[in-house]
Design a protein around this motif. Structure first.
Motif, short mmCIF file in Angstrom:
data_model
loop_
_atom_site.label_atom_id
_atom_site.label_comp_id
_atom_site.label_asym_id
_atom_site.label_seq_id
_atom_site.Cartn_x
_atom_site.Cartn_y
_atom_site.Cartn_z
N LYS A 34 44.42 37.83 44.88
CA LYS A 34 43.90 39.14 45.28
C LYS A 34 42.39 39.08 45.49
O LYS A 34 41.86 39.66 46.44
CB LYS A 34 44.25 40.18 44.23
CG LYS A 34 43.80 41.58 44.58
CD LYS A 34 44.22 42.58 43.51
CE LYS A 34 43.75 43.99 43.85
NZ LYS A 34 44.13 44.96 42.77
N THR A 35 41.70 38.35 44.61
CA THR A 35 40.24 38.21 44.75
C THR A 35 39.89 37.46 46.02
O THR A 35 38.97 37.84 46.75
CB THR A 35 39.67 37.49 43.52
OG1 THR A 35 39.89 38.28 42.36
CG2 THR A 35 38.17 37.24 43.68
N LEU A 36 40.63 36.39 46.33
CA LEU A 36 40.38 35.64 47.55
C LEU A 36 40.64 36.52 48.78
O LEU A 36 39.87 36.47 49.76
CB LEU A 36 41.24 34.39 47.61
CG LEU A 36 41.04 33.48 48.83
CD1 LEU A 36 39.59 33.04 48.95
CD2 LEU A 36 41.97 32.27 48.76
N ALA A 37 41.69 37.32 48.73
CA ALA A 37 41.99 38.22 49.85
C ALA A 37 40.86 39.23 50.06
O ALA A 37 40.49 39.55 51.20
CB ALA A 37 43.31 38.95 49.60
N GLU A 38 40.29 39.72 48.96
CA GLU A 38 39.18 40.67 49.07
C GLU A 38 37.95 40.00 49.68
O GLU A 38 37.25 40.59 50.50
CB GLU A 38 38.85 41.25 47.70
CG GLU A 38 37.80 42.36 47.76
CD GLU A 38 37.55 43.04 46.43
OE1 GLU A 38 36.69 43.94 46.39
OE2 GLU A 38 38.20 42.67 45.43
N ILE A 39 37.68 38.76 49.26
CA ILE A 39 36.56 38.01 49.84
C ILE A 39 36.79 37.79 51.33
O ILE A 39 35.88 37.95 52.15
CB ILE A 39 36.36 36.67 49.10
CG1 ILE A 39 35.89 36.92 47.67
CG2 ILE A 39 35.35 35.80 49.84
CD1 ILE A 39 35.85 35.68 46.82
N ASN A 40 38.02 37.43 51.69
CA ASN A 40 38.36 37.24 53.11
C ASN A 40 38.09 38.51 53.91
O ASN A 40 37.52 38.47 55.00
CB ASN A 40 39.83 36.86 53.26
CG ASN A 40 40.10 35.40 52.94
OD1 ASN A 40 39.20 34.57 53.00
ND2 ASN A 40 41.33 35.08 52.60
N ASN A 41 38.52 39.64 53.37
CA ASN A 41 38.43 40.91 54.11
C ASN A 41 37.02 41.49 54.15
O ASN A 41 36.61 42.04 55.15
CB ASN A 41 39.39 41.93 53.48
CG ASN A 41 40.84 41.56 53.66
OD1 ASN A 41 41.19 40.91 54.65
ND2 ASN A 41 41.69 41.95 52.73
N ARG A 42 36.28 41.33 53.06
CA ARG A 42 34.98 41.98 52.96
C ARG A 42 33.81 41.11 53.41
O ARG A 42 32.79 41.64 53.86
CB ARG A 42 34.73 42.44 51.52
CG ARG A 42 35.56 43.60 51.05
CD ARG A 42 35.17 44.00 49.63
NE ARG A 42 33.74 44.32 49.53
CZ ARG A 42 33.10 44.53 48.37
NH1 ARG A 42 33.76 44.43 47.23
NH2 ARG A 42 31.82 44.81 48.36
#
Length: 374
Positions: A349-357
């Protein structure tokens, strides 16, 4: 792959020290009054000029704060092995100019003044502990090229936010660097608050074997610095730190067997595909990752460890460390070392947030794994 002392960690957690003085606005442009690099020397370069970088992972750091990180470069190190062939393809696919960008030697090779000058950067961004000599710095200075030492390797908690701040200042992306540093700090603060409550005698011993299976001998390990910092930060006891006072070194297999660690972590990535070690990323299936992890855990001596017998075997890709993306790796380490305390952490989830933001080129695929029961 490095460990910071407790006082350094507290300094970081208490507030990230900045490596530049206050910036002022002049006709809409940011003009720093002064920039200082990680070696403590002033950076003689005007922000907004193009950079030469001596480590491909700095491209990932730039991608956190710049929508087109390749456009900020005059030259790069061309060390595809450090970012992975899959990541390189993704960057070239989005920014084709990377394929024809001039190259300078990577940080593990001798610094080449002529190559840097030929690329005509405004600033040569180089790795702390490597890079140009004083005489070479003088040559660059005489040619109008600044030098900025940064560090995403030796002491990540102390130096990563400073380094990203400096990259932000040099590329006119100060606000973006501050935003990611704030995001990373909030994640680390949350982990540190829990770790502070763990009694000293409840901190599991951890053996992290870097590049596991790359060669027949054993055992590459972090010592006092680098990934060893991460292990200590999340409440583990890195067995390498007891005998290795530098960020990275080698342990005797007999020593590892004698210590009989509670947790075994193998690091790997695409560069271990030919050796049959742990692999991860979009070019590999989960089954390939499991096969490599099982192979390194079944070697002579390693197979007898308590960690292996009790099923606490994990794999971590190098593509998640030595850059600010390491916050994802830190969450994975926390779950492995204290599974009950950090069961709610979700590195994916943290990696997905970094990807998106943040990231201009998202990470695809899984970059860590738990060894499944046979």
């Amino acid at each position: 792959m490095s460990i910071s002392r407790p006082d350094r960690r507290l300094v970081f957690l208490g507030g990230v020290a900045t490596c530049l003085t206050a910036c002022r606005r002049t006709e809409g442009a940011r003009t720093p009054a002064r920039l200082t690099d990680l070696s403590g020397r002033p950076v003689k370069a005007a922000p907004g000029g193009k950079l030469a970088i001596d480590d491909g992972r700095y491209l990932i750091a730039l991608a956190l704060i710049h929508p087109d990180p390749v456009s900020a470069l005059a030259a790069w190190s061309g060390d595809v092995n450090r970012i992975g062939a899959d990541m390189y393809k993704a960057y070239v696919g989005k920014f084709p100019a990377l394929a024809s960008l001039p190259k300078v030697p990577p940080s593990n090779e001798a610094f080449n003044v002529e190559a840097v000058l030929g690329a005509r950067p405004s600033t040569a961004v180089v790795s702390l502990g490597n890079g140009p000599t004083e005489a070479q710095i003088a040559q660059l200075d005489a040619a109008g090229v600044g030098v900025a030492f940064i560090d995403f390797f030796s002491h990540p908690f102390e130096n990563q936010p400073k380094s990203l701040t400096l990259l932000g200042a040099l590329t006119g992306r100060t606000e973006q660097a501050a935003a990611f540093n704030e995001f990373r700090k909030a994640k680390l603060d949350a982990i540190a608050a829990r770790v502070a409550q763990i009694p000293t005698d409840h901190r599991p011993t951890v053996f992290l074997e870097a590049h596991a299976g790359l060669s027949p001998d054993c055992c590459n390990s972090p010592g006092s610095g680098n990934v060893g910092d991460y292990i200590k930060f999340v409440g583990g006891r890195n067995i390498g730190a007891d005998v290795l006072k530098q960020p990275f070194g080698k342990l005797n297999l007999e020593y590892v067997i004698e210590r009989d660690p509670d947790v075994y972590i193998a690091t790997g990535g695409p560069h271990l595909a030919k050796a049959g070690g742990f692999v991860a990323g979009p070019d590999f299936t989960p089954e390939q990752g499991q096969a490599g992890l099982r192979k390194v855990a079944s070697r002579r001596g390693i197979a007898t460890l308590k960690a292996v017998r009790e099923g606490r075997v994990h794999g971590l890709s190098h593509q998640l460390i030595n850059s600010p993306i390491d916050v994802v790796a830190i969450e994975a380490l926390a779950r492995w070392i204290h599974p009950e305390l950090f069961s709610d952490l979700d590195p994916a989830k943290t990696l997905a947030e970094i990807n998106n933001r943040f990231l201009a080129v998202p990470y695809a695929g899984a970059y860590w794994a738990d060894l499944a029961k046979a």
